[in-house]
Motif scaffolding. Sequence first.
Motif, PDB file in Angstrom:
ATOM      1  N   THR A 160       0.833  -1.202   0.000  1.00  0.00           N
ATOM      2  CA  THR A 160       0.000   0.000   0.000  1.00  0.00           C
ATOM      3  C   THR A 160       0.870   1.255   0.000  1.00  0.00           C
ATOM      4  O   THR A 160       0.597   2.208  -0.738  1.00  0.00           O
ATOM      5  N   LEU A 161       1.913   1.251   0.819  1.00  0.00           N
ATOM      6  CA  LEU A 161       2.793   2.419   0.885  1.00  0.00           C
ATOM      7  C   LEU A 161       3.508   2.666  -0.440  1.00  0.00           C
ATOM      8  O   LEU A 161       3.669   3.814  -0.860  1.00  0.00           O
ATOM      9  N   GLU A 162       3.948   1.596  -1.097  1.00  0.00           N
ATOM     10  CA  GLU A 162       4.584   1.749  -2.405  1.00  0.00           C
ATOM     11  C   GLU A 162       3.608   2.349  -3.411  1.00  0.00           C
ATOM     12  O   GLU A 162       3.981   3.199  -4.222  1.00  0.00           O
ATOM     13  N   GLY A 163       2.362   1.912  -3.373  1.00  0.00           N
ATOM     14  CA  GLY A 163       1.346   2.457  -4.269  1.00  0.00           C
ATOM     15  C   GLY A 163       1.106   3.931  -4.023  1.00  0.00           C
ATOM     16  O   GLY A 163       0.981   4.726  -4.963  1.00  0.00           O
ATOM     17  N   ILE A 164       1.046   4.305  -2.759  1.00  0.00           N
ATOM     18  CA  ILE A 164       0.849   5.722  -2.399  1.00  0.00           C
ATOM     19  C   ILE A 164       2.026   6.553  -2.881  1.00  0.00           C
ATOM     20  O   ILE A 164       1.848   7.624  -3.473  1.00  0.00           O
ATOM     21  N   ASN A 165       3.244   6.069  -2.640  1.00  0.00           N
ATOM     22  CA  ASN A 165       4.437   6.812  -3.078  1.00  0.00           C
ATOM     23  C   ASN A 165       4.472   6.968  -4.596  1.00  0.00           C
ATOM     24  O   ASN A 165       4.824   8.046  -5.105  1.00  0.00           O
ATOM     25  N   ASN A 166       4.116   5.924  -5.336  1.00  0.00           N
ATOM     26  CA  ASN A 166       4.104   6.024  -6.795  1.00  0.00           C
ATOM     27  C   ASN A 166       3.066   7.022  -7.282  1.00  0.00           C
ATOM     28  O   ASN A 166       3.310   7.769  -8.233  1.00  0.00           O
ATOM     29  N   LYS A 167       1.912   7.045  -6.633  1.00  0.00           N
ATOM     30  CA  LYS A 167       0.873   7.994  -7.037  1.00  0.00           C
ATOM     31  C   LYS A 167       1.302   9.440  -6.751  1.00  0.00           C
ATOM     32  O   LYS A 167       1.046  10.342  -7.548  1.00  0.00           O
ATOM     33  N   ILE A 168       1.990   9.669  -5.643  1.00  0.00           N
ATOM     34  CA  ILE A 168       2.497  11.012  -5.322  1.00  0.00           C
ATOM     35  C   ILE A 168       3.537  11.434  -6.355  1.00  0.00           C
ATOM     36  O   ILE A 168       3.541  12.588  -6.817  1.00  0.00           O
ATOM     37  N   LYS A 169       4.419  10.508  -6.747  1.00  0.00           N
ATOM     38  CA  LYS A 169       5.408  10.826  -7.787  1.00  0.00           C
ATOM     39  C   LYS A 169       4.726  11.185  -9.101  1.00  0.00           C
ATOM     40  O   LYS A 169       5.157  12.093  -9.812  1.00  0.00           O
ATOM     41  N   LEU A 170       3.656  10.465  -9.420  1.00  0.00           N
ATOM     42  CA  LEU A 170       2.909  10.743 -10.645  1.00  0.00           C
ATOM     43  C   LEU A 170       2.275  12.134 -10.594  1.00  0.00           C
ATOM     44  O   LEU A 170       2.341  12.889 -11.572  1.00  0.00           O
ATOM     45  N   ILE A 171       1.684  12.491  -9.472  1.00  0.00           N
ATOM     46  CA  ILE A 171       1.080  13.823  -9.312  1.00  0.00           C
ATOM     47  C   ILE A 171       2.148  14.902  -9.461  1.00  0.00           C
ATOM     48  O   ILE A 171       1.926  15.927 -10.116  1.00  0.00           O
ATOM     49  N   LYS A 172       3.307  14.652  -8.909  1.00  0.00           N
ATOM     50  CA  LYS A 172       4.420  15.611  -8.989  1.00  0.00           C
ATOM     51  C   LYS A 172       4.882  15.781 -10.431  1.00  0.00           C
ATOM     52  O   LYS A 172       5.120  16.902 -10.893  1.00  0.00           O
ATOM     53  N   ARG A 173       4.995  14.661 -11.162  1.00  0.00           N
ATOM     54  CA  ARG A 173       5.414  14.719 -12.565  1.00  0.00           C
ATOM     55  C   ARG A 173       4.375  15.411 -13.441  1.00  0.00           C
ATOM     56  O   ARG A 173       4.709  16.136 -14.364  1.00  0.00           O
TER      57      ARG A 173
END
Length: 165
Positions: free
Chosen positions: A128-141
């Motif tokens: 779950t944490l990995e998924g959250i981190n990836n989604k935050i990176k996507l929002i940032k990009r």
Amino acid sequence: AKYGREVMDRVRVDQANQLKEDKKARRWIKRSRWILLKNRDNLDANQQSYLDEILSVNHDLMVTHLLGEQLKELWYCDSETQAIELWDVWWQQVNESGIKPLISFARKLKPYLHGIVSSSLYRLNTCTLEGINNKIKLIKRMGYGYRDTDYFFMKIKAAFPGKPR
């Protein structure tokens, strides 16, 4: 995983080394590594009987195996008080066992008790944490960098609305 490597393996090897003159018993204990590390639910009938036989013959392996099972329960407690009570019982049993690798492991684990106990309140696993981190990176990009950090955090909060009350 660390419990398996640092405690179960060490105790198993120490027990095998004590049986140098009995080659058959030594080989029997040395070959038990994966059986000892495997969850009981995943064992077939032959493996289950092999594990039961090893644990009935060797006291130190039985103690470390049982204390490992108790330690797993700590991550699935329903409340912080239950987790702390379970830790106190486990800590006392570890110290009473007198098994050096087990005591050493417990001392290394004690500084992380706060995080372990908090897992009873916040049920997040690494997936779950990995998924959250990836989604935050996507929002940032997607935003090509935000000038305003408040707006960036607002976008993150909008992406993870949480559970409605």
